[in-house]
Design a protein around this motif. Sequence first.
Motif, PDB file in Angstrom:
ATOM      1  N   PRO A 168     -15.823   2.097  -0.547  1.00  0.00           N
ATOM      2  CA  PRO A 168     -14.456   1.681  -0.549  1.00  0.00           C
ATOM      3  C   PRO A 168     -14.281   1.011  -1.797  1.00  0.00           C
ATOM      4  CG  PRO A 168     -16.228   0.201   0.572  1.00  0.00           C
ATOM      5  CD  PRO A 168     -16.859   1.620   0.410  1.00  0.00           C
ATOM      6  N   PRO A 169     -12.801   1.157  -2.096  1.00  0.00           N
ATOM      7  CA  PRO A 169     -12.489   0.740  -3.513  1.00  0.00           C
ATOM      8  C   PRO A 169     -12.404  -0.676  -3.622  1.00  0.00           C
ATOM      9  CG  PRO A 169     -10.458   1.292  -1.953  1.00  0.00           C
ATOM     10  CD  PRO A 169     -11.796   1.674  -1.345  1.00  0.00           C
ATOM     11  N   PRO A 170     -12.180  -1.123  -4.825  1.00  0.00           N
ATOM     12  CA  PRO A 170     -12.391  -2.594  -5.189  1.00  0.00           C
ATOM     13  C   PRO A 170     -10.857  -3.323  -4.739  1.00  0.00           C
ATOM     14  CG  PRO A 170     -12.180  -1.246  -7.021  1.00  0.00           C
ATOM     15  CD  PRO A 170     -12.752  -0.445  -6.130  1.00  0.00           C
ATOM     16  N   TYR A 171     -11.016  -4.311  -4.148  1.00  0.00           N
ATOM     17  CA  TYR A 171      -9.655  -4.897  -3.459  1.00  0.00           C
ATOM     18  C   TYR A 171      -8.785  -5.272  -4.577  1.00  0.00           C
ATOM     19  CZ  TYR A 171      -6.687  -8.656  -1.503  1.00  0.00           C
ATOM     20  OH  TYR A 171      -5.578  -9.104  -1.010  1.00  0.00           O
ATOM     21  N   LEU A 172      -9.085  -5.736  -5.713  1.00  0.00           N
ATOM     22  CA  LEU A 172      -8.217  -5.929  -6.683  1.00  0.00           C
ATOM     23  C   LEU A 172      -7.330  -4.786  -7.607  1.00  0.00           C
ATOM     24  CD1 LEU A 172      -9.838  -9.025  -8.707  1.00  0.00           C
ATOM     25  CD2 LEU A 172      -8.183  -8.974  -6.663  1.00  0.00           C
ATOM     26  N   ALA A 173      -7.989  -3.366  -7.311  1.00  0.00           N
ATOM     27  CA  ALA A 173      -7.525  -2.254  -7.773  1.00  0.00           C
ATOM     28  C   ALA A 173      -6.442  -1.922  -6.877  1.00  0.00           C
ATOM     29  CB  ALA A 173      -8.664  -1.260  -8.187  1.00  0.00           C
ATOM     30  N   LEU A 174      -6.408  -2.391  -5.721  1.00  0.00           N
ATOM     31  CA  LEU A 174      -5.515  -1.887  -4.691  1.00  0.00           C
ATOM     32  C   LEU A 174      -4.150  -2.225  -4.743  1.00  0.00           C
ATOM     33  CD1 LEU A 174      -7.702  -1.761  -1.426  1.00  0.00           C
ATOM     34  CD2 LEU A 174      -6.919   0.263  -2.969  1.00  0.00           C
ATOM     35  N   SER A 175      -2.934  -1.589  -4.784  1.00  0.00           N
ATOM     36  CA  SER A 175      -1.600  -1.840  -4.643  1.00  0.00           C
ATOM     37  C   SER A 175      -1.133  -2.654  -3.486  1.00  0.00           C
ATOM     38  CB  SER A 175      -0.527  -0.649  -4.962  1.00  0.00           C
ATOM     39  OG  SER A 175       0.775  -1.073  -4.637  1.00  0.00           O
ATOM     40  N   ARG A 176      -0.879  -3.828  -3.262  1.00  0.00           N
ATOM     41  CA  ARG A 176      -0.671  -4.559  -2.022  1.00  0.00           C
ATOM     42  C   ARG A 176       0.529  -3.998  -1.221  1.00  0.00           C
ATOM     43  NH1 ARG A 176      -4.285  -5.835  -4.259  1.00  0.00           N
ATOM     44  NH2 ARG A 176      -5.060  -7.622  -4.697  1.00  0.00           N
ATOM     45  N   SER A 177       1.600  -3.014  -1.922  1.00  0.00           N
ATOM     46  CA  SER A 177       2.768  -2.521  -1.314  1.00  0.00           C
ATOM     47  C   SER A 177       1.985  -1.398  -0.319  1.00  0.00           C
ATOM     48  CB  SER A 177       3.575  -2.086  -2.203  1.00  0.00           C
ATOM     49  OG  SER A 177       3.110  -1.118  -3.012  1.00  0.00           O
ATOM     50  N   ASN A 178       1.290  -0.514  -0.659  1.00  0.00           N
ATOM     51  CA  ASN A 178       0.818   0.691   0.050  1.00  0.00           C
ATOM     52  C   ASN A 178      -0.752   1.028  -0.003  1.00  0.00           C
ATOM     53  OD1 ASN A 178       0.076   1.380  -2.800  1.00  0.00           O
ATOM     54  ND2 ASN A 178       1.545   3.148  -2.871  1.00  0.00           N
ATOM     55  N   ALA A 179      -1.455  -0.096   0.146  1.00  0.00           N
ATOM     56  CA  ALA A 179      -2.991   0.163   0.213  1.00  0.00           C
ATOM     57  C   ALA A 179      -3.259   0.382   1.630  1.00  0.00           C
ATOM     58  CB  ALA A 179      -3.657  -1.361  -0.178  1.00  0.00           C
ATOM     59  N   ASN A 180      -4.019   1.383   1.716  1.00  0.00           N
ATOM     60  CA  ASN A 180      -4.562   1.656   3.074  1.00  0.00           C
ATOM     61  C   ASN A 180      -5.820   0.795   3.516  1.00  0.00           C
ATOM     62  OD1 ASN A 180      -5.243   3.041   5.629  1.00  0.00           O
ATOM     63  ND2 ASN A 180      -5.147   5.016   4.786  1.00  0.00           N
ATOM     64  N   TYR A 181      -5.882  -0.169   3.906  1.00  0.00           N
ATOM     65  CA  TYR A 181      -6.938  -0.954   4.082  1.00  0.00           C
ATOM     66  C   TYR A 181      -7.779  -0.581   5.384  1.00  0.00           C
ATOM     67  CZ  TYR A 181      -4.366  -4.429   1.610  1.00  0.00           C
ATOM     68  OH  TYR A 181      -3.863  -5.024   0.272  1.00  0.00           O
ATOM     69  N   ALA A 182      -7.208   0.435   6.036  1.00  0.00           N
ATOM     70  CA  ALA A 182      -7.869   0.753   7.338  1.00  0.00           C
ATOM     71  C   ALA A 182      -9.154   1.987   6.514  1.00  0.00           C
ATOM     72  CB  ALA A 182      -7.007   1.813   8.290  1.00  0.00           C
ATOM     73  N   ASN A 183      -8.973   2.231   5.642  1.00  0.00           N
ATOM     74  CA  ASN A 183     -10.164   3.129   4.897  1.00  0.00           C
ATOM     75  C   ASN A 183     -11.362   2.507   4.368  1.00  0.00           C
ATOM     76  OD1 ASN A 183      -8.962   5.540   5.673  1.00  0.00           O
ATOM     77  ND2 ASN A 183      -8.016   5.561   3.673  1.00  0.00           N
ATOM     78  N   GLY A 184     -11.184   0.869   4.572  1.00  0.00           N
ATOM     79  CA  GLY A 184     -12.275   0.109   3.947  1.00  0.00           C
ATOM     80  C   GLY A 184     -11.786  -0.527   2.606  1.00  0.00           C
ATOM     81  N   VAL A 185     -12.414  -1.534   2.303  1.00  0.00           N
ATOM     82  CA  VAL A 185     -12.289  -2.306   1.069  1.00  0.00           C
ATOM     83  C   VAL A 185     -13.405  -2.947   0.883  1.00  0.00           C
ATOM     84  CG1 VAL A 185     -10.749  -4.116  -0.190  1.00  0.00           C
ATOM     85  CG2 VAL A 185      -9.686  -2.931   1.884  1.00  0.00           C
TER      86      VAL A 185
END
Length: 439
Positions: A168-185
């Motif tokens: 899973p990708p680092p949380y702080l690298a994800l865009s809050r507008s279109n992050a797919n949290y269902a894939n894991g964080v």
Amino acid sequence: MGAATVTSSHRSMAVAVVAFSAAATTFLLAAATAAAASPVPAIYVLGDSIADVGNNNHLPTFLRADFPHNGIDYPGRKATGRFSNGNNSVDFIGGSLLVLHLVYTGYYSTDSYFLSWVENSVPVVLVENAVLVPVGKDQRSKNPSETKFSRRKRSHLVTADNLGLASPPPYLALSRSNANYANGVNFASGGAGVSKATNKDVVVQGLCISFDKQIDYYSSVYASLAQSLGQAQAAAHLSKSLFVITIGSNDIIHYAKSSSAAGNLPPQPFVDALIQTLTAQLQRLYDLGARKLVFLGTAPVGCCPRLRKLSAARDCSAVANDASVRYNAAAASLLGGMAARHPDMHYALFDSSAALLPFINTPTAYGFAEARVACCGLGDMNAKIGCTPLSSYCANRMTHVFWDLYHPTEATAQKLTSMAFDGSVPLIFPMNIRQLSAL
């Protein structure tokens, strides 16, 4: 004759490309199907630098690893923010079903590290000049030339690993507008501890994400999933997901280095205080949908090069190692109590201390040659200064237990994760990660 030769050559190349494309497509479809069928839809990670995959890259902190020589054995030799020469334990737990390693040849392609990696990574597929070549231990030993490439060739290495989920990708690298949290964080941050007092100055200045703050971030992810999937579907998704937690090492390291270890606070009260805090933290995760917990206990941190350096004899810190043993035992009791109170919660606890000590005490029995000195660093035992672009580093990372003054090499992480994934009591209990995933 010349024209006929060119035509024949082109036809052969076309056949090779078509054959490769068909084989690669079949492999990719099989991989995608396996990933879709996985009983674990996602992995959510919380913890410290053992699991950090780049969160600290986005903080104004010195506790980061997004520079050489970190990542020297990561695909593309990229320093991603992992405190390692390559992948860390979280990468191996999920494993990408298709971990694509692009290896540019030359001197690097035939070095002992790469050949050892190939020999010990099965099943693998080598793609060389548009030809899909299966390679395993037996095949390689019979025809070693298959793993040796000329300086002008390049190859891809594809490996199917463990759960078939991308790390899973680092949380702080994800865009809050279109992050797919269902894939894991991944929320893990180098420097984090159970206690708010651990690295207090660092936490206050925002130089790392405290464990409590990581749970806050996860709470926002939980709310986002509930909104996008609906409450019931979000709960079902999270109940099947793995929550990987590795926390406590920094607390113990600071305890061992501080005056507390000199007699102000005995080890058991210190551990009890940590567990009291951890209890509330894990309960909060449960309240936010976590049902499958993988708890990676603290390693024998007293044997890391930095703490060894504090001893005139360069021995392991008995204080730190004792605290690790106590902490892991207390965490086991905590998780057992939670599971008893919450029948829908299941867990796997890995005793990293008991698992890693044999590597340190008898390294050659486990394929290592050096268990005291860090591979990358400066000064005595490479433990005065961490791994920086100015540091020296060992030629063969496969033979070192420790990458830098605190962290394991990729080889160590892979061996330990394999034990946690498919091992048995007493190192991983009450079940291993594969068994937990199948529930």
